[in-house]
Design a protein around this motif. Sequence first.
Motif, short mmCIF file in Angstrom:
data_model
loop_
_atom_site.label_atom_id
_atom_site.label_comp_id
_atom_site.label_asym_id
_atom_site.label_seq_id
_atom_site.Cartn_x
_atom_site.Cartn_y
_atom_site.Cartn_z
N LEU A 1 -7.80 3.29 1.07
CA LEU A 1 -8.97 2.94 1.90
C LEU A 1 -9.24 1.43 1.93
O LEU A 1 -9.41 0.87 3.02
CB LEU A 1 -10.20 3.71 1.44
N PRO A 2 -9.25 0.73 0.78
CA PRO A 2 -9.45 -0.72 0.85
C PRO A 2 -8.34 -1.43 1.64
O PRO A 2 -8.61 -2.38 2.37
CB PRO A 2 -9.45 -1.18 -0.61
N ALA B 1 -6.11 3.10 -3.56
CA ALA B 1 -5.90 1.80 -2.90
C ALA B 1 -5.75 1.93 -1.39
O ALA B 1 -5.70 0.92 -0.69
CB ALA B 1 -4.66 1.13 -3.47
N ILE C 1 -8.99 -0.94 5.33
CA ILE C 1 -10.08 -1.80 5.78
C ILE C 1 -9.58 -3.24 5.94
O ILE C 1 -9.86 -3.90 6.96
CB ILE C 1 -11.27 -1.72 4.81
N CYS C 2 -8.83 -3.73 4.96
CA CYS C 2 -8.28 -5.09 5.06
C CYS C 2 -7.33 -5.22 6.25
O CYS C 2 -7.35 -6.23 6.96
CB CYS C 2 -7.55 -5.47 3.78
N THR D 1 0.82 -1.21 0.00
CA THR D 1 0.00 0.00 0.00
C THR D 1 0.86 1.25 0.00
O THR D 1 0.56 2.22 -0.71
CB THR D 1 -0.93 0.00 1.23
#
Length: 79
Positions: free
Chosen positions: A50-51, A48, A54-55, A37
């Motif tokens: 925010l996803p 990329a 969250i992960c 990231t």
Amino acid sequence: MANLEPSKQRRGLVAIDAAMAVIITLLVVQIWLLNATLETFLAGHKGAVLPAAICSGLVFSGCLALDLLVTRVDQEARK
């Protein structure tokens, strides 16, 4: 009844070992996710972040749940 205690303790240790192996694997995945990231973000791709956050939060929640499981199993095995 004395024969049951070592068996119960052994099952507790096996469960703790398995949970710790999963926690280590999840932490390696989380470090890899952070690295990927950060490289993506520094390359200018901000979509990329925010996803990935969250992960990462889900992985952290999984590690926390496994830690609580280890604590509970340890307490039960020591009784």
